[in-house]
Design a protein around this motif. Sequence first.
Motif, PDB file in Angstrom:
ATOM      1  N   ASN A  95     -12.823  -1.103  12.757  1.00  0.00           N
ATOM      2  CA  ASN A  95     -11.465  -1.027  13.294  1.00  0.00           C
ATOM      3  C   ASN A  95     -10.627   0.081  12.664  1.00  0.00           C
ATOM      4  OD1 ASN A  95     -11.749  -3.391  14.984  1.00  0.00           O
ATOM      5  ND2 ASN A  95     -11.687  -4.599  13.100  1.00  0.00           N
ATOM      6  N   LEU A  96     -11.262   1.031  12.011  1.00  0.00           N
ATOM      7  CA  LEU A  96     -10.513   2.096  11.339  1.00  0.00           C
ATOM      8  C   LEU A  96      -9.771   2.957  12.359  1.00  0.00           C
ATOM      9  CD1 LEU A  96      -9.990   3.448   8.566  1.00  0.00           C
ATOM     10  CD2 LEU A  96     -11.911   4.960   9.077  1.00  0.00           C
ATOM     11  N   PHE A  97      -8.446   3.067  12.166  1.00  0.00           N
ATOM     12  CA  PHE A  97      -7.676   3.910  13.090  1.00  0.00           C
ATOM     13  C   PHE A  97      -6.780   4.903  12.362  1.00  0.00           C
ATOM     14  CE2 PHE A  97      -4.785   0.432  12.217  1.00  0.00           C
ATOM     15  CZ  PHE A  97      -3.559   1.049  12.109  1.00  0.00           C
ATOM     16  N   SER A 151     -17.918  10.966  10.123  1.00  0.00           N
ATOM     17  CA  SER A 151     -18.031   9.518  10.313  1.00  0.00           C
ATOM     18  C   SER A 151     -16.908   8.948  11.170  1.00  0.00           C
ATOM     19  CB  SER A 151     -18.012   8.816   8.941  1.00  0.00           C
ATOM     20  OG  SER A 151     -19.032   9.300   8.114  1.00  0.00           O
ATOM     21  N   PHE A 152     -15.935   9.766  11.556  1.00  0.00           N
ATOM     22  CA  PHE A 152     -14.725   9.241  12.192  1.00  0.00           C
ATOM     23  C   PHE A 152     -14.695   9.501  13.705  1.00  0.00           C
ATOM     24  CE2 PHE A 152     -13.080  10.996   7.988  1.00  0.00           C
ATOM     25  CZ  PHE A 152     -13.515   9.884   7.305  1.00  0.00           C
ATOM     26  N   ILE A 153     -15.738   9.165  14.397  1.00  0.00           N
ATOM     27  CA  ILE A 153     -15.834   9.473  15.823  1.00  0.00           C
ATOM     28  C   ILE A 153     -14.681   8.873  16.618  1.00  0.00           C
ATOM     29  CG2 ILE A 153     -17.266   9.255  17.882  1.00  0.00           C
ATOM     30  CD1 ILE A 153     -18.369  11.115  15.735  1.00  0.00           C
ATOM     31  N   ASN A 154     -14.276   7.634  16.292  1.00  0.00           N
ATOM     32  CA  ASN A 154     -13.237   6.944  17.062  1.00  0.00           C
ATOM     33  C   ASN A 154     -11.866   7.008  16.403  1.00  0.00           C
ATOM     34  OD1 ASN A 154     -15.066   6.013  19.092  1.00  0.00           O
ATOM     35  ND2 ASN A 154     -15.814   4.491  17.635  1.00  0.00           N
ATOM     36  N   LEU A 155     -11.712   7.919  15.438  1.00  0.00           N
ATOM     37  CA  LEU A 155     -10.462   8.002  14.694  1.00  0.00           C
ATOM     38  C   LEU A 155      -9.296   8.385  15.601  1.00  0.00           C
ATOM     39  CD1 LEU A 155      -9.621   7.734  11.684  1.00  0.00           C
ATOM     40  CD2 LEU A 155      -9.677  10.220  11.591  1.00  0.00           C
ATOM     41  N   LYS A 156      -8.140   7.729  15.378  1.00  0.00           N
ATOM     42  CA  LYS A 156      -6.951   8.021  16.172  1.00  0.00           C
ATOM     43  C   LYS A 156      -5.870   8.755  15.384  1.00  0.00           C
ATOM     44  CE  LYS A 156      -7.627   4.096  19.279  1.00  0.00           C
ATOM     45  NZ  LYS A 156      -7.057   2.843  19.823  1.00  0.00           N
ATOM     46  N   VAL A 157      -5.822   8.538  14.065  1.00  0.00           N
ATOM     47  CA  VAL A 157      -4.818   9.184  13.224  1.00  0.00           C
ATOM     48  C   VAL A 157      -5.517   9.902  12.082  1.00  0.00           C
ATOM     49  CG1 VAL A 157      -2.789   8.846  11.770  1.00  0.00           C
ATOM     50  CG2 VAL A 157      -3.129   7.386  13.773  1.00  0.00           C
ATOM     51  N   LEU A 158      -5.220  11.184  11.909  1.00  0.00           N
ATOM     52  CA  LEU A 158      -5.838  11.964  10.847  1.00  0.00           C
ATOM     53  C   LEU A 158      -4.765  12.756  10.106  1.00  0.00           C
ATOM     54  CD1 LEU A 158      -8.295  13.142   9.337  1.00  0.00           C
ATOM     55  CD2 LEU A 158      -8.445  14.877  11.140  1.00  0.00           C
ATOM     56  N   GLU A 159      -4.728  12.618   8.774  1.00  0.00           N
ATOM     57  CA  GLU A 159      -3.850  13.411   7.923  1.00  0.00           C
ATOM     58  C   GLU A 159      -4.717  14.192   6.947  1.00  0.00           C
ATOM     59  OE1 GLU A 159      -0.778  11.151   6.100  1.00  0.00           O
ATOM     60  OE2 GLU A 159      -0.316   9.997   7.914  1.00  0.00           O
ATOM     61  N   GLY A 170     -14.888  23.400  12.502  1.00  0.00           N
ATOM     62  CA  GLY A 170     -15.326  24.039  13.734  1.00  0.00           C
ATOM     63  C   GLY A 170     -16.327  23.201  14.510  1.00  0.00           C
ATOM     64  N   ASN A 171     -17.104  22.392  13.813  1.00  0.00           N
ATOM     65  CA  ASN A 171     -18.107  21.559  14.472  1.00  0.00           C
ATOM     66  C   ASN A 171     -17.715  20.091  14.516  1.00  0.00           C
ATOM     67  OD1 ASN A 171     -19.877  23.805  14.758  1.00  0.00           O
ATOM     68  ND2 ASN A 171     -20.466  23.579  12.604  1.00  0.00           N
ATOM     69  N   LEU A 172     -16.517  19.783  14.081  1.00  0.00           N
ATOM     70  CA  LEU A 172     -16.090  18.393  14.018  1.00  0.00           C
ATOM     71  C   LEU A 172     -15.524  17.945  15.360  1.00  0.00           C
ATOM     72  CD1 LEU A 172     -15.617  15.906  12.176  1.00  0.00           C
ATOM     73  CD2 LEU A 172     -13.343  16.842  11.703  1.00  0.00           C
ATOM     74  N   SER A 173     -15.983  16.806  15.841  1.00  0.00           N
ATOM     75  CA  SER A 173     -15.513  16.274  17.112  1.00  0.00           C
ATOM     76  C   SER A 173     -14.816  14.941  16.883  1.00  0.00           C
ATOM     77  CB  SER A 173     -16.685  16.082  18.079  1.00  0.00           C
ATOM     78  OG  SER A 173     -16.230  15.532  19.300  1.00  0.00           O
ATOM     79  N   LEU A 174     -13.510  14.919  17.166  1.00  0.00           N
ATOM     80  CA  LEU A 174     -12.727  13.682  17.118  1.00  0.00           C
ATOM     81  C   LEU A 174     -12.081  13.507  18.487  1.00  0.00           C
ATOM     82  CD1 LEU A 174     -11.036  14.180  13.630  1.00  0.00           C
ATOM     83  CD2 LEU A 174     -13.041  12.795  14.154  1.00  0.00           C
ATOM     84  N   GLY A 213      -7.691  15.267  24.999  1.00  0.00           N
ATOM     85  CA  GLY A 213      -6.421  15.082  25.687  1.00  0.00           C
ATOM     86  C   GLY A 213      -5.608  13.881  25.261  1.00  0.00           C
ATOM     87  N   TYR A 214      -5.992  13.212  24.162  1.00  0.00           N
ATOM     88  CA  TYR A 214      -5.264  12.032  23.735  1.00  0.00           C
ATOM     89  C   TYR A 214      -4.196  12.328  22.682  1.00  0.00           C
ATOM     90  CZ  TYR A 214      -8.945   9.382  26.088  1.00  0.00           C
ATOM     91  OH  TYR A 214      -9.808   8.875  27.024  1.00  0.00           O
ATOM     92  N   LEU A 215      -4.151  13.550  22.175  1.00  0.00           N
ATOM     93  CA  LEU A 215      -3.187  13.880  21.130  1.00  0.00           C
ATOM     94  C   LEU A 215      -1.748  13.754  21.637  1.00  0.00           C
ATOM     95  CD1 LEU A 215      -4.812  16.896  19.268  1.00  0.00           C
ATOM     96  CD2 LEU A 215      -3.890  14.842  18.187  1.00  0.00           C
TER      97      LEU A 215
END
Length: 416
Positions: free
Chosen positions: A181-183, A201-209, A221-225, A250-252
Amino acid sequence: MSQLSEDILYLIFKILKDDKRTLYSCLLTNRTWCRTAVPILWKNPWKLKDSGWKQMLNVIISHLSNESRNILKNICIWILVSIDYIILKFTNKESNSILTNEIINLFINGSRKFTHLYIPYNFNFQIHLIPEVRSCLSCNANINDDIVAGLADICKSIKKLELFINDDNYGIIRLIEAQQNLFNLDLKMHQGKPYTKVLASFINLKVLELDCGSDTWECLGNLSLPYLQILRTKNVPIKGLISLIENTKGYLIEIKIDDTYHYIPDNKRIIQVIYQKCPNLIYLKLILRNDNILEFENLLVNCQNLTGLYILTNVPIGDYTIVVDRKFNWDKLFEILNISSPKSLFKFKFKFDNFFISPKLISLKLFFDNWKDRHSIYLQLSQMEGDIENLIVEKYKPGIVKRFNNMILNDEFEWI
């Protein structure tokens, strides 16, 4: 009110969870109110660590055995230290294991309902061996890697993580991979390079700081969130951020880019990426270079949900501030804001530490005069010279400018 059921009281007190003063008053009403309010006040006790740690320490001491109290009394730290210091000081001292165990068990047992656990720097207590450790976790990763790995085996529902990473810790990776449930992730990397193993490891991440002074962010460059909704960064090179935004879907809805100097071509490119990949954007904070004001108009046209805009014209680097342009065409920026702003946009912040690139009163006057048939403006400015406050009060408030502050005090819009 004093006859309300505990269920109703709990719902009311839950709404007041951030109003500590009112909740403290509720404690004194009667036994039922006190019993209902205490779990809410102490749901995250470590919030008191900075502002009210002395009171918290007194409460904790009152629950200790006489033997443990004597240990504290003998070393004269009744009011001199915080609880995490006590635990750290005696974690590895066998003679004081009674004190350590009492404090740990006071907070972690089957009857507690805490949702937050803060693990201090260099903590070495085998907390993961306590069966009741299954709450939300806010974790400082400068601890024994075996402890973090052990927490990964029992904590599967962490919602928020704050990580200070200096190494490619296998324990941190295990902890992240175990979460369902990490968001919200707050990454601070004080030295060295960021590690792709952690970020991937954060494929489904919604908030990133992200907060880092390193220039070695090629891994972005290769990171997909793809499902990222909120991105807040400091000291992260612009090319890495461009790649990161390009790989979203498109979710940002919020982008904050702080303390990142970049040249005109990169500034243009990130503006383009934002309006191409972030159609649902609500809040944006970034540097705008003078040569890219026209390109910025495309962002206004394509991001029709934009509500708040924070424009920077300089970058703080250490103890200095770099002015990115010697001149800034405020007249042109205000013109395109008048013409092309989406109807949703009404909150503005403009930061300019240099008097020579601040807008003139006549420029702001034209901006206000042309803001017709729109939501009243909420405006904050770096302190500028000229009688701007009287101008707004006498002519534009409250019809055009509803709220105004001539000194930016923080980075967030508080005017909701």
